[in-house]
Design a protein around this motif. Structure first.
Motif, PDB file in Angstrom:
ATOM      1  N   ASN A   1      36.727  23.891  73.727  1.00  0.00           N
ATOM      2  CA  ASN A   1      36.203  24.022  72.368  1.00  0.00           C
ATOM      3  C   ASN A   1      34.681  23.992  72.328  1.00  0.00           C
ATOM      4  OD1 ASN A   1      38.461  24.136  70.216  1.00  0.00           O
ATOM      5  ND2 ASN A   1      39.200  22.677  71.730  1.00  0.00           N
ATOM      6  N   ALA A   2      34.069  23.241  73.240  1.00  0.00           N
ATOM      7  CA  ALA A   2      32.600  23.245  73.297  1.00  0.00           C
ATOM      8  C   ALA A   2      32.103  24.640  73.685  1.00  0.00           C
ATOM      9  CB  ALA A   2      32.102  22.202  74.290  1.00  0.00           C
TER      10      ALA A   2
ATOM     11  N   PRO B   1      37.827  10.264  62.486  1.00  0.00           N
ATOM     12  CA  PRO B   1      36.970  11.427  62.748  1.00  0.00           C
ATOM     13  C   PRO B   1      35.804  11.106  63.679  1.00  0.00           C
ATOM     14  CG  PRO B   1      36.559  10.551  60.539  1.00  0.00           C
ATOM     15  CD  PRO B   1      37.710   9.775  61.103  1.00  0.00           C
ATOM     16  N   TYR B   2      35.386  12.106  64.425  1.00  0.00           N
ATOM     17  CA  TYR B   2      34.157  12.040  65.209  1.00  0.00           C
ATOM     18  C   TYR B   2      32.966  12.358  64.291  1.00  0.00           C
ATOM     19  CZ  TYR B   2      36.695  12.372  69.731  1.00  0.00           C
ATOM     20  OH  TYR B   2      37.488  12.151  70.824  1.00  0.00           O
ATOM     21  N   SER B   3      31.747  12.121  64.784  1.00  0.00           N
ATOM     22  CA  SER B   3      30.551  12.557  64.070  1.00  0.00           C
ATOM     23  C   SER B   3      29.455  12.896  65.078  1.00  0.00           C
ATOM     24  CB  SER B   3      30.072  11.488  63.080  1.00  0.00           C
ATOM     25  OG  SER B   3      29.958  10.229  63.704  1.00  0.00           O
ATOM     26  N   LYS B   4      28.552  13.769  64.650  1.00  0.00           N
ATOM     27  CA  LYS B   4      27.501  14.258  65.558  1.00  0.00           C
ATOM     28  C   LYS B   4      26.298  13.322  65.543  1.00  0.00           C
ATOM     29  CE  LYS B   4      27.767  18.549  63.728  1.00  0.00           C
ATOM     30  NZ  LYS B   4      27.567  19.994  63.541  1.00  0.00           N
ATOM     31  N   VAL B   5      25.772  13.052  66.728  1.00  0.00           N
ATOM     32  CA  VAL B   5      24.604  12.173  66.860  1.00  0.00           C
ATOM     33  C   VAL B   5      23.460  12.933  67.524  1.00  0.00           C
ATOM     34  CG1 VAL B   5      23.718   9.996  67.778  1.00  0.00           C
ATOM     35  CG2 VAL B   5      26.124  10.160  67.123  1.00  0.00           C
TER      36      VAL B   5
ATOM     37  N   GLY C   1      22.106  15.151  72.630  1.00  0.00           N
ATOM     38  CA  GLY C   1      23.037  14.777  71.569  1.00  0.00           C
ATOM     39  C   GLY C   1      24.337  14.270  72.151  1.00  0.00           C
ATOM     40  N   THR C   2      25.084  13.552  71.314  1.00  0.00           N
ATOM     41  CA  THR C   2      26.423  13.111  71.701  1.00  0.00           C
ATOM     42  C   THR C   2      27.298  13.158  70.449  1.00  0.00           C
ATOM     43  OG1 THR C   2      27.739  11.383  72.800  1.00  0.00           O
ATOM     44  CG2 THR C   2      25.977  10.630  71.354  1.00  0.00           C
ATOM     45  N   VAL C   3      28.593  12.978  70.664  1.00  0.00           N
ATOM     46  CA  VAL C   3      29.551  13.004  69.559  1.00  0.00           C
ATOM     47  C   VAL C   3      30.155  11.608  69.460  1.00  0.00           C
ATOM     48  CG1 VAL C   3      31.602  14.108  68.629  1.00  0.00           C
ATOM     49  CG2 VAL C   3      30.025  15.437  70.043  1.00  0.00           C
ATOM     50  N   TYR C   4      29.980  10.984  68.317  1.00  0.00           N
ATOM     51  CA  TYR C   4      30.371   9.571  68.178  1.00  0.00           C
ATOM     52  C   TYR C   4      31.876   9.443  68.008  1.00  0.00           C
ATOM     53  CZ  TYR C   4      29.886   4.647  67.106  1.00  0.00           C
ATOM     54  OH  TYR C   4      29.965   3.280  67.157  1.00  0.00           O
ATOM     55  N   ASN C   5      32.476   8.705  68.922  1.00  0.00           N
ATOM     56  CA  ASN C   5      33.907   8.403  68.891  1.00  0.00           C
ATOM     57  C   ASN C   5      34.017   7.040  68.212  1.00  0.00           C
ATOM     58  OD1 ASN C   5      36.627   8.362  69.442  1.00  0.00           O
ATOM     59  ND2 ASN C   5      36.421   8.616  71.650  1.00  0.00           N
TER      60      ASN C   5
ATOM     61  N   LYS D   1      39.949  18.106  69.943  1.00  0.00           N
ATOM     62  CA  LYS D   1      39.378  19.403  69.585  1.00  0.00           C
ATOM     63  C   LYS D   1      38.088  19.214  68.783  1.00  0.00           C
ATOM     64  CE  LYS D   1      40.113  23.748  67.193  1.00  0.00           C
ATOM     65  NZ  LYS D   1      41.014  24.633  66.443  1.00  0.00           N
ATOM     66  N   GLN D   2      38.113  18.263  67.844  1.00  0.00           N
ATOM     67  CA  GLN D   2      36.937  18.045  66.989  1.00  0.00           C
ATOM     68  C   GLN D   2      35.710  17.667  67.813  1.00  0.00           C
ATOM     69  OE1 GLN D   2      36.904  14.555  64.397  1.00  0.00           O
ATOM     70  NE2 GLN D   2      35.999  15.755  62.748  1.00  0.00           N
ATOM     71  N   SER D   3      35.922  16.840  68.849  1.00  0.00           N
ATOM     72  CA  SER D   3      34.770  16.416  69.656  1.00  0.00           C
ATOM     73  C   SER D   3      34.181  17.591  70.434  1.00  0.00           C
ATOM     74  CB  SER D   3      35.157  15.284  70.623  1.00  0.00           C
ATOM     75  OG  SER D   3      36.118  15.715  71.563  1.00  0.00           O
ATOM     76  N   GLY D   4      35.048  18.483  70.923  1.00  0.00           N
ATOM     77  CA  GLY D   4      34.559  19.656  71.643  1.00  0.00           C
ATOM     78  C   GLY D   4      33.781  20.600  70.746  1.00  0.00           C
ATOM     79  N   VAL D   5      34.328  20.847  69.548  1.00  0.00           N
ATOM     80  CA  VAL D   5      33.648  21.723  68.587  1.00  0.00           C
ATOM     81  C   VAL D   5      32.283  21.140  68.231  1.00  0.00           C
ATOM     82  CG1 VAL D   5      33.696  22.591  66.205  1.00  0.00           C
ATOM     83  CG2 VAL D   5      35.758  22.726  67.634  1.00  0.00           C
ATOM     84  N   MET D   6      32.244  19.835  67.956  1.00  0.00           N
ATOM     85  CA  MET D   6      30.978  19.206  67.562  1.00  0.00           C
ATOM     86  C   MET D   6      29.961  19.232  68.703  1.00  0.00           C
ATOM     87  SD  MET D   6      31.953  15.955  65.191  1.00  0.00           S
ATOM     88  CE  MET D   6      32.465  16.172  63.475  1.00  0.00           C
ATOM     89  N   GLN D   7      30.424  19.014  69.937  1.00  0.00           N
ATOM     90  CA  GLN D   7      29.507  19.090  71.074  1.00  0.00           C
ATOM     91  C   GLN D   7      28.918  20.508  71.172  1.00  0.00           C
ATOM     92  OE1 GLN D   7      30.850  19.059  75.292  1.00  0.00           O
ATOM     93  NE2 GLN D   7      29.539  17.274  75.531  1.00  0.00           N
ATOM     94  N   GLY D   8      29.775  21.498  70.978  1.00  0.00           N
ATOM     95  CA  GLY D   8      29.306  22.881  70.991  1.00  0.00           C
ATOM     96  C   GLY D   8      28.281  23.139  69.898  1.00  0.00           C
ATOM     97  N   GLU D   9      28.550  22.616  68.698  1.00  0.00           N
ATOM     98  CA  GLU D   9      27.625  22.811  67.574  1.00  0.00           C
ATOM     99  C   GLU D   9      26.272  22.155  67.851  1.00  0.00           C
ATOM    100  OE1 GLU D   9      30.992  23.087  64.005  1.00  0.00           O
ATOM    101  OE2 GLU D   9      29.952  21.188  64.369  1.00  0.00           O
ATOM    102  N   LEU D  10      26.304  20.956  68.425  1.00  0.00           N
ATOM    103  CA  LEU D  10      25.052  20.280  68.796  1.00  0.00           C
ATOM    104  C   LEU D  10      24.242  21.147  69.763  1.00  0.00           C
ATOM    105  CD1 LEU D  10      26.393  16.653  69.385  1.00  0.00           C
ATOM    106  CD2 LEU D  10      24.665  17.259  67.677  1.00  0.00           C
ATOM    107  N   ALA D  11      24.930  21.706  70.758  1.00  0.00           N
ATOM    108  CA  ALA D  11      24.251  22.534  71.757  1.00  0.00           C
ATOM    109  C   ALA D  11      23.709  23.813  71.125  1.00  0.00           C
ATOM    110  CB  ALA D  11      25.203  22.859  72.902  1.00  0.00           C
ATOM    111  N   VAL D  12      24.476  24.420  70.226  1.00  0.00           N
ATOM    112  CA  VAL D  12      24.016  25.627  69.523  1.00  0.00           C
ATOM    113  C   VAL D  12      22.703  25.339  68.793  1.00  0.00           C
ATOM    114  CG1 VAL D  12      24.500  27.168  67.560  1.00  0.00           C
ATOM    115  CG2 VAL D  12      26.299  26.677  69.231  1.00  0.00           C
TER     116      VAL D  12
END
Length: 320
Positions: A167-168, A300-304, A260-264, A119-130
């Motif tokens: 979630n994205a 945790p994931y992180s946004k890149v 952007g990507t979400v760091y796993n 879920k966290q990775s989807g939310v973060m991907q969505g936030e990056l796109a926003v």
């Protein structure tokens, strides 16, 4: 308790870029625990997408003397045979990256999971796109006030793929981005399949596609490959987002090809797997490991983005 870790590592498909990097990392982290008195070895098997093959490989590795197994399931809903084999031989299992159903993990106290929350990775991907869409009005190329998008999904019915996508998209909508879904393609986490799916989507929608959300970096890169193959000019490209932060994915962010990507956190997961494997085999250190619900370790994931990608790139020594 043993003075030797013989870890059997079995992955669903070693051609998966992220998994290959994670397993390489795990081997390094486990070898760091090795010493004159405490030996560590890793035996690797690739199930190549077959659950039956994976079941046979588990039996083979147990027979070969592995005293801890690290299993990346082919079918996360079908681990019963593997669990029975491990329990009958008292060999603990660390499932990783593809999370078993919770009830299955409760079948025996020698079962654990190391991974990250989809879920966290989807939310973060969505936030990056926003962030990117709000900062650049040119992304809405047809100026209709909506972003036309396609999704490249991992596997049919795969929990992470479903959760990442939902979630994205929800995160974009919740942040006031008007969306219009054109289509989606299943590309099985694979770059070449994503290239083919994207060529079909482009032939169908031409230059209507403004945003590509991919469940992992390899599929985002496959989509980029498709546009390159068709010689699209930069101004006609959609924006692309991946998940995983693989070496090639990070390079694509650095080069400005992927927004952007979400760091796993493969290093964190590999370290957690190595620490847990050593503790399970040696009987020492279990009390130092922070579990959730006694069995789960989530990193945790992180946004890149272009702004921080250099913090995530591998050391130049390993880099081409």
């Amino acid at each position: 308790m043993s003075d030797k870790v013989h870890a059997g590592v079995i992955c669903y498909n070693q051609s998966d870029t992220f998994l290959d990097e994670l397993i390489t990392c795990f081997k390094e982290k486990l070898s760091d625990y090795g010493s004159e008195e405490f030996k560590t070895t890793v035996t690797l098997r690739d199930a190549a997408g077959s659950q039956r093959t994976q079941n046979d490989q588990v039996k083979e590795l147990i027979d070969a003397g592995c005293n801890v197994l690290c299993v990346n399931l082919v079918d996360r809903a079908d681990p019963s045979e593997i669990i029975d084999l491990a329990r009958d031989n008292n060999v603990p299992i660390i499932f990783f990256n593809r999370e078993p159903v919770a009830e299955d993990l409760m079948q025996w106290d020698g079962l654990y999971y190391v991974g990250a929350e989809a879920k966290q990775s989807g939310v973060m991907q969505g936030e990056l796109a926003v962030d990117v869409i709000q900062a650049d009005s040119r992304i809405d190329r047809n100026k209709d006030g909506r972003i036309q998008y396609v999704v490249l999904e991992g596997e049919p019915g795969h929990q992470d793929a479903i959760i990442r996508t939902e979630n994205a998209v929800d995160t974009l909508k919740n942040n006031g981005i008007e969306l219009e879904k054109l289509s989606y393609g299943i590309a099985n986490w694979n770059r070449a399949q994503a290239l083919n799916r994207m060529l079909l989507l482009i032939s169908q929608y031409q230059n209507k596609i403004e945003l590509v959300l991919a469940n992992n970096d390899d599929m985002a890169l496959g989509a980029i490959d498709a546009y390159k193959k068709l010689n699209y000019s930069e101004s006609a490209l959609p924006v692309f987002f991946g998940i995983d932060g693989t070496d090639v994915g990070l390079q694509a962010v650095l080069d400005g090809e992927m927004s952007g990507t979400v760091y796993n956190d493969k290093e964190g997961q590999a370290e957690a797997m190595a620490e847990l494997a050593v503790a399970l085999v040696s009987g020492k250190g279990m009390e130092d490991i922070k579990f959730e619900k006694d069995k789960y370790i989530y990193l945790p994931y992180s946004k890149v983005t272009m702004d921080n990608v250099e913090d995530y790139l591998p050391e130049p020594a390993n880099y081409r």
